[in-house]
Design an enzyme around this catalytic site. Structure first.
Site, PDB file in Angstrom:
ATOM      1  CG  ASP A 248      34.629  35.968  25.617  1.00 55.19           C
ATOM      2  OD1 ASP A 248      34.398  36.059  24.400  1.00 55.19           O
ATOM      3  OD2 ASP A 248      34.240  36.793  26.466  1.00 55.19           O
ATOM      4  CE  LYS A 270      43.093  42.522  20.170  1.00 53.06           C
ATOM      5  NZ  LYS A 270      44.242  42.798  20.996  1.00 53.06           N
ATOM      6  CG  MET A 384      45.251  44.108  36.154  1.00 55.04           C
ATOM      7  SD  MET A 384      46.295  45.375  36.697  1.00 55.04           S
ATOM      8  CE  MET A 384      47.289  44.421  37.750  1.00 55.04           C
TER       9      MET A 384
HETATM   10  N1  SAH Z   1      34.164  38.897  33.316  1.00 57.01           N
HETATM   11  C1  SAH Z   1      35.316  38.364  33.985  1.00 57.01           C
HETATM   12  C2  SAH Z   1      36.506  39.284  33.938  1.00 57.01           C
HETATM   13  C3  SAH Z   1      37.041  39.563  32.574  1.00 57.01           C
HETATM   14  S1  SAH Z   1      38.441  40.625  32.589  1.00 57.01           S
HETATM   15  C4  SAH Z   1      34.944  38.023  35.418  1.00 57.01           C
HETATM   16  O1  SAH Z   1      33.884  38.403  35.890  1.00 57.01           O
HETATM   17  O2  SAH Z   1      35.752  37.352  36.081  1.00 57.01           O
HETATM   18  C5  SAH Z   1      39.737  39.461  32.538  1.00 57.01           C
HETATM   19  C6  SAH Z   1      40.541  39.477  33.815  1.00 57.01           C
HETATM   20  O3  SAH Z   1      39.854  38.752  34.823  1.00 57.01           O
HETATM   21  C7  SAH Z   1      41.865  38.772  33.706  1.00 57.01           C
HETATM   22  O4  SAH Z   1      42.848  39.634  33.172  1.00 57.01           O
HETATM   23  C8  SAH Z   1      42.160  38.413  35.142  1.00 57.01           C
HETATM   24  O5  SAH Z   1      42.648  39.529  35.853  1.00 57.01           O
HETATM   25  C9  SAH Z   1      40.777  38.110  35.659  1.00 57.01           C
HETATM   26  N2  SAH Z   1      40.477  36.647  35.654  1.00 57.01           N
HETATM   27  C10 SAH Z   1      39.520  36.015  34.972  1.00 57.01           C
HETATM   28  N3  SAH Z   1      39.527  34.700  35.217  1.00 57.01           N
HETATM   29  C11 SAH Z   1      40.511  34.474  36.106  1.00 57.01           C
HETATM   30  C12 SAH Z   1      41.035  33.325  36.767  1.00 57.01           C
HETATM   31  N4  SAH Z   1      40.500  32.097  36.571  1.00 57.01           N
HETATM   32  N5  SAH Z   1      42.070  33.479  37.605  1.00 57.01           N
HETATM   33  C13 SAH Z   1      42.599  34.692  37.820  1.00 57.01           C
HETATM   34  N6  SAH Z   1      42.163  35.815  37.222  1.00 57.01           N
HETATM   35  C14 SAH Z   1      41.132  35.724  36.382  1.00 57.01           C
END
Ligand code: SAH
Length: 471
Positions: A248, A270, A384
């Site tokens: 992803d 996407k 988000m």
């Molecule tokens: N599966 C992922 C989340 C996916 S949804 C997990 O478990 O972390 C995607 C959201 O995750 C982003 O919009 C953001 O809010 C958050 N996110 C993912 N990686 C991040 C990072 N390195 N720093 C800050 N926010 C993060």
């Protein structure tokens, strides 16, 4: 190549250790493990060696070193703290064409003892040609972490079944595929879970099956938030074994760099103009297609695949298609961002629970329990886009949460460019705007967010100012 690597069969062969101290004892121990006929020459023996001699496991050659000790030896190890003696051993050995190792002295040695990772019958030996032992040890640690302890059992099983495998899979190509399946599939998995009998049953069933059961499989792997140090050992192993990796947009390049060099890497994020469901359907089809072609597929997702990652949907699809799969959890953004921002998600004084929330602030999709979310003494972690902050703070405050509740926005959590921006809930959207916070960012709301001020330790830390009021 300065040194030629070889594995020596010392069963019943005489090896002389010169020296009676602790180092000599350590060497004697390893040589005994390899089945050598160990003789230890020294004026006196340290207790451990004396014990071995008393049990008859080694023979003591008393007195100062004499060249004749080496007459019937295949190898000699000099472990005295006297360089002149060590040099004499080395010389006498050379005259007799006996290989000698002088502990910690590459110059006097004609063979070196490598660092080893022992998964007998599998052994990995590492040498820095005697010039950088620290480096060799480092490498050993890495190799040690890559190979599971069950590997020895797996190699033993493969050895025992070799004749039957040859008989049941006479064709070389078929046989290779069978071995791949054996090493990567359920048999290896069962051994890792310490179920040797079940592993053997599965192996037998597969051998008896007329058709080759070695189809591919999918490992759903959580890649964590970005810092490759946050990968699990299992994730690293999966990346090392992958034929193809479907990843992803959120997966960091530093993590991808750890994957097997010749693994095919496919970005499946996407595409412009594509909606989420179409993307997801395309990913499902790709996963099944690669697995059916017999490949080891890694489905790599940011954070954890089961936290707002649609991992569940992918498994449902694979299950329906009869494709084998495994899941490796990852460190989700809330845990990583909190840790790297110095924000304890729970705290005896401030928060007794924590909620992971994804907010769709669109009216028609909003099914969140806002009154519940607005309650005090809990921490909220919002996953988000940063476009929804205005509505979010308005709803929380509207349902009773104080506008003075601290928040922290963590941008690029755990990555070198991490930034933490803090403020009060009432100012959330304004602060995010004036500090130009960009995705990916995680929002933490609750008293604990205020602790970042004292506890932050990584990356940039900024305290939010309200946007200057328009004149
Ligand atoms: N599966 C992922 C989340 C996916 S949804 C997990 O478990 O972390 C995607 C959201 O995750 C982003 O919009 C953001 O809010 C958050 N996110 C993912 N990686 C991040 C990072 N390195 N720093 C800050 N926010 C993060």
């Amino acid at each position: 190549m300065k040194l030629f690597p070889l594995f020596a069969d010392l069963q019943g062969r005489r090896v002389v250790v010169v020296g009676g101290g602790e180092v000599a004892a350590r060497k004697a121990q390893v040589l005994l493990e390899a089945g050598a006929d160990v003789q230890v020459g020294a004026p006196a023996l340290a207790p451990e060696l004396a014990g071995l001699a008393a049990e008859g496991r080694i023979r003591h050659l008393p007195g100062e070193f004499r060249a004749e000790w080496l007459d019937d030896a295949w190898l000699v190890v000099a472990a005295t703290d006297d360089r002149a003696v060590n040099a004499a051993v080395s010389r006498a050995a050379a005259q007799r064409r006996v290989f000698s190792n002088v502990v910690d002295d590459a110059e006097l040695s004609s063979f070196q003892v490598p660092s080893i990772v022992d998964r007998s019958p599998l052994i990995v030996a590492i040498s820095s040609s005697g010039v950088a032992p620290v480096l060799a040890r480092r490498l050993r640690e890495r190799v040690e972490s890559l190979f599971d302890h069950s590997l020895g059992a797996l190699a033993g099983l493969a050895a025992r079944y070799r004749p039957r495998i040859r008989e049941r899979r006479p064709d070389l190509k078929q046989r290779r595929r069978f071995y791949d399946w054996l090493l990567d599939g359920p048999v290896a998995g069962l051994l890792r879970q310490q179920q040797p009998a079940e592993a053997e049953r599965v192996l037998n069933d597969a051998l008896d099956a007329p058709e080759d059961a070695s189809q591919g499989s999918v490992v759903l792997v959580g890649a964590g938030p970005g810092d490759p140090g946050l990968l699990t050992l299992k994730a690293l192993r999966a990346l090392n074994e992958a034929d193809v990796i479907l990843y992803d947009r959120l997966v960091s390049p530093a993590v991808l760099a750890l994957a097997r060099r010749d693994a095919e890497r496919v970005a499946v994020g996407k595409r412009p103009g594509e909606d989420h469901d179409a993307t997801q359907a395309r990913i499902h089809a790709l996963l099944a297609e690669h697995a059916r072609a017999g490949r080891r597929v890694v489905r790599l997702k940011g954070g954890d695949a089961f936290i707002f990652g649609r991992g569940g949907e992918e498994l449902e699809y694979l299950r329906a298609q009869g494709v084998r799969y495994e899941v490796v959890p990852g460190i989700t953004a809330a845990l990583a961002c909190a840790a790297y921002a110095g924000i304890p998600l729970t705290h005896r004084d401030h928060a007794q629970s924590v909620r992971l929330v994804t907010a769709h602030c669109r009216e028609d999709e909003d099914s969140l329990d806002w009154p519940g979310l607005a309650r005090e003494h809990q921490t909220l972690a919002f996953y988000m886009g940063v476009g929804q902050l205005e509505t979010l703070s308005a709803r929380l405050i509207g349902h009773g949460r104080s506008g003075a509740t601290p928040f922290a926005l963590i941008e690029n959590g755990s990555r070198p460019e991490q930034r933490v921006v803090t403020g009060q809930l009432a100012d959330l959207a304004g602060v995010a705007r004036s500090h130009e916070v960009r995705a990916p960012a995680l929002l933490i709301v609750g008293e604990v967010a205020g602790l970042a001020r004292q506890l932050h330790w990584f990356g940039a830390y900024q305290e939010g100012r309200r946007e200057p009021l328009a004149a």
